[in-house]
Structures are given as C-alpha cells and as structure tokens.
Design a protein around this motif. Sequence first.
Motif, mmCIF file in Angstrom:
data_model
loop_
_atom_site.group_PDB
_atom_site.id
_atom_site.type_symbol
_atom_site.label_atom_id
_atom_site.label_comp_id
_atom_site.label_asym_id
_atom_site.label_seq_id
_atom_site.Cartn_x
_atom_site.Cartn_y
_atom_site.Cartn_z
ATOM 1 N N ALA A 102 56.249 16.512 62.756
ATOM 2 C CA ALA A 102 55.486 17.035 61.616
ATOM 3 C C ALA A 102 54.935 15.889 60.774
ATOM 4 O O ALA A 102 53.790 15.923 60.342
ATOM 5 C CB ALA A 102 56.370 17.940 60.772
ATOM 6 N N PHE A 103 55.726 14.856 60.570
ATOM 7 C CA PHE A 103 55.289 13.712 59.785
ATOM 8 C C PHE A 103 54.132 13.006 60.501
ATOM 9 O O PHE A 103 53.152 12.605 59.851
ATOM 10 C CB PHE A 103 56.460 12.741 59.568
ATOM 11 N N ALA A 104 54.228 12.879 61.822
ATOM 12 C CA ALA A 104 53.159 12.214 62.590
ATOM 13 C C ALA A 104 51.861 13.003 62.492
ATOM 14 O O ALA A 104 50.781 12.418 62.431
ATOM 15 C CB ALA A 104 53.588 12.061 64.046
ATOM 16 N N ARG A 105 51.938 14.324 62.460
ATOM 17 C CA ARG A 105 50.747 15.157 62.350
ATOM 18 C C ARG A 105 50.094 15.031 60.978
ATOM 19 O O ARG A 105 48.889 15.147 60.838
ATOM 20 C CB ARG A 105 51.078 16.618 62.618
ATOM 21 N N MET A 106 50.913 14.806 59.952
ATOM 22 C CA MET A 106 50.389 14.704 58.584
ATOM 23 C C MET A 106 49.853 13.311 58.266
ATOM 24 O O MET A 106 49.069 13.154 57.336
ATOM 25 C CB MET A 106 51.477 15.054 57.568
ATOM 26 N N THR A 107 50.285 12.300 59.030
ATOM 27 C CA THR A 107 49.890 10.931 58.746
ATOM 28 C C THR A 107 48.601 10.612 59.501
ATOM 29 O O THR A 107 48.546 10.735 60.721
ATOM 30 C CB THR A 107 50.993 9.946 59.191
ATOM 31 N N GLU A 142 65.593 16.453 63.752
ATOM 32 C CA GLU A 142 65.006 15.129 63.494
ATOM 33 C C GLU A 142 63.700 14.963 64.276
ATOM 34 O O GLU A 142 62.716 14.435 63.761
ATOM 35 C CB GLU A 142 65.995 14.026 63.863
ATOM 36 N N ARG A 152 61.023 16.985 62.545
ATOM 37 C CA ARG A 152 60.594 16.308 61.321
ATOM 38 C C ARG A 152 59.664 15.153 61.654
ATOM 39 O O ARG A 152 58.606 14.987 61.039
ATOM 40 C CB ARG A 152 61.813 15.782 60.550
ATOM 41 N N ALA A 153 60.018 14.357 62.657
ATOM 42 C CA ALA A 153 59.181 13.217 63.043
ATOM 43 C C ALA A 153 57.819 13.675 63.544
ATOM 44 O O ALA A 153 56.786 13.080 63.218
ATOM 45 C CB ALA A 153 59.898 12.389 64.111
#
Length: 197
Positions: free
Chosen positions: A188-193, A182, A185-186
């Motif tokens: 990776a999501f922060a890097r993409m946003t 988790e 995932r968080a």
Amino acid sequence: MLSASSEPVMPTALKILIAGGFGVGKTTMVGSVSEVPPLETEERITEASYGIDDLAGVEGKHSTTVAMDFGRITVSPQLVLYLFGTPGQDRFWFMWDDLALGALGAVVLADTRRLDASFASVDFFEERQIPFAVGVNCFDGRRECTAQEVRSALALDPATPVMLCDVRDRNSSKTVLLALLEAARAQAFARMTPAGR
C-alpha cells in the motif's frame, strides 16, 4: 448528553483470506488463531467425491470445507481481523471472487508434498494484485524444503513473504498473519509513493 470521549468507537475491520489447495490446513489455521469458535462448513467426504477431488497425498482426510471457514481476531479496540478460509477443491472456485472482494490480503498455505496445488492460489492473488504471504505448512514437523526452495519453485516475487509454519500452533499461525500484514502495508505504501521518491 454523551461527550465525544464516551462514544463507542467502531473498530476498523480487515478481511484476510486463508487459501490454498485441498487438504493443506486452511480450516486448522483459522481454528488455531480465532478468538471465537470458528464457523466451519465441514462435510464428510463421500464416495461421490472420488474421481472428482484429487485425494493424492491426503488419503487420510475424511472431511472438507464446502463453503468457507470464518474466524475473528481482535488486535486492539480499534482493529479486528476477520479470517475467511476458502474451499480448496477446484469445483468451489466460483466462490473465490466473492470471498476476495474487499480483502486486505491472503495467506496461501502450501504443502511441499503437493506444491503444484499452490500454483492456482498464487496466480489468483497475483492477477488481482492482492498482497499475500505463503505459509509452508510443515505437517508433523517435517521440513522437507526451505522457504527459499519454495519461493523458487513457485516463482514468487522477492517481496512476497514465505514462512515455514505449523498451522496447528497459534503462535506459528500468528507469525504468518503478521508477515502478511507487513507485506500489505509495504504494498500500500509503494502504491501511494510516486515513482522515483
């Protein structure tokens, strides 16, 4: 001729490191969750290691990992986790960069009797921006510190999961691995946003 639906599906493989200081329970964790007999590179501790390896707090330890441990967990037909347990002694640190190559994340195991042995592992993953979770291995059921006390002592980012666990117990070890997944995932999501969204 094979139809598209009958072709074998290659699962996505994710690499996770199990790291931490000497004698903290890395081999035990890999063994507790692996669905296959784990590969272990355990060797007996001999007199040659005295004065080189710090045995304080783990005087009853009779063997040690000299290369790595390896285990596997099939999450689904599409997802397989490969677990690599790192050696804990300073003299084997040269292997960590190779083991970390391509890793999704890591579990840093901590022993509250020797919490200072966790600093090097935490620094290693922070410097490389590899997501990690801290599993506080409660030996023999002892819970001498809270997760928050360990977080403060290790000066961890609030987003880093810290969990009390017993690495001998499969479900306890799985809970730490799920927390790591988790967190990865968080991150990776922060890097993409994009910032500000």
